[in-house]
Write an enzyme that holds these catalytic residues in place. Structure first.
Site, mmCIF file in Angstrom:
data_model
loop_
_atom_site.group_PDB
_atom_site.id
_atom_site.type_symbol
_atom_site.label_atom_id
_atom_site.label_comp_id
_atom_site.label_asym_id
_atom_site.label_seq_id
_atom_site.Cartn_x
_atom_site.Cartn_y
_atom_site.Cartn_z
ATOM 1 C CG ASP A 49 -0.348 -0.172 2.465
ATOM 2 O OD1 ASP A 49 0.932 -0.127 2.512
ATOM 3 O OD2 ASP A 49 -0.928 0.097 3.468
ATOM 4 C CB SER A 50 4.480 1.667 -0.039
ATOM 5 O OG SER A 50 4.685 0.596 -0.969
ATOM 6 C CG ASP A 88 0.610 -4.092 2.130
ATOM 7 O OD1 ASP A 88 0.562 -5.146 2.778
ATOM 8 O OD2 ASP A 88 0.981 -3.344 2.177
ATOM 9 C CD GLU A 120 0.968 -1.615 8.025
ATOM 10 O OE1 GLU A 120 0.467 -0.573 8.911
ATOM 11 O OE2 GLU A 120 1.301 -1.095 6.784
ATOM 12 C CD GLU A 187 8.180 0.022 7.098
ATOM 13 O OE1 GLU A 187 7.238 -0.733 6.951
ATOM 14 O OE2 GLU A 187 8.601 1.131 6.676
#
Ligand code: KIV
Length: 274
Positions: A49-50, A88, A120, A187
């Protein structure tokens, strides 16, 4: 797993069993042409989703929608034959309930053809991960810095500092792995925390700004190519500087148009040559 020696797609169980083997090389991909270029060189491509920031110019990943992820996920799957493709689950598409997570994860698998979803969260997402994985939906975990929660932690900050912070990251990695995640992204944590989390879980950890001791590494492709000028995290290594090449090419093209050296008459349909 030798990338050169194989033609068929890397599977989720193959990724899961790479713990302690040769490190897994992973990158992000959002578009068909880029995915095609990367495919044969890596074991896993993440449609992250970046893309909200890299492709759409958003300030964070919070505004990314499920429809965006599905459109880009399907393009990346269509363009590739080798890498395991993970997509994602975007912010707001899985946190509300196990039912919501299941519904949206199923949509992603069905509508993109990808192999797995990533979400996440740590301990608090363990029940959701257990539910999804027990129903045939492979899940990749993501702990440490969770960009979807940037509003809650005051930005894109290193996580896991101090004894209690480090222990929380390790605890989260263990919780998602024990819930059934086939691998866990870690991360932006201090190096010893990345190493400790890797030792604590039975599935491969994929580091991004974590530790060379992780079982694999991932980078945002545009960061490592020097194509995303807005912000480059400290841990990113640039393997190319394509941003400058793009600018030089654009300038050369514009000059050629203005001085009428492009298009060349001999390359045009029906133009008289000589
Ligand atoms: O969205 C993304 O690209 C990611 C990677 C940076 C791990 O989650």
């Amino acid at each position: 797993m030798s990338v050169q020696a194989r033609q068929r797609r890397v599977t989720v169980p193959e990724i899961a069993s790479a713990k302690g083997q040769a490190p897994l090389a992973c990158l992000t991909a959002y578009t068909a042409p880029m995915a095609k270029l990367l495919d044969s060189h890596v074991e896993l491509l993440l449609v992250g989703d970046s893309l909200g920031m890299v492709v759409y110019g958003l300030d964070s990943t919070v505004g990314v929608t499920l429809d965006m992820m599905i459109a880009h996920g399907a393009a990346v799957v269509r363009a590739t034959r080798h890498a395991c493709i993970v997509v994602d689950l975007p912010f707001g598409s899985y946190e509300e309930s196990i039912e919501q997570a299941t519904h949206n994860a199923v949509r992603i698998l069905k509508e993109t053809g990808c192999a797995a979803v990533k979400l996440e969260g740590g301990m608090e997402m363990a029940d959701t991960i257990r539910h999804l994985t027990s129903r045939g939906i492979p899940v990749m975990g993501h702990v440490g810095l969770m960009p979807q929660r940037a509003n809650a932690v005051g930005g894109f900050k290193v996580q896991g500092r101090g004894d209690s912070g480090g222990a929380a990251v390790v605890r989260d990695a263990r919780a998602v792995a024990e819930a059934g995640a086939f691998s866990v992204v870690i991360e932006a944590v201090p190096e010893p925390v990345g190493r400790e989390a890797t030792a604590a879980v039975a599935v491969p950890t994929i580091g991004i700004g974590a530790s060379p001791g992780c079982d694999g590494q991932i980078l945002v492709t545009e960061d490592m190519l020097g194509l995303f000028p807005d912000f480059t995290p400290k841990f990113v290594k640039r393997f190319a500087s394509l941003g400058g090449e793009v600018e030089s090419a654009a300038a050369a093209y514009a000059t050629a148009v203005r001085d009428r050296s492009f298009p060349a008459a001999e390359n045009l349909f029906g133009a008289k040559s000589g």
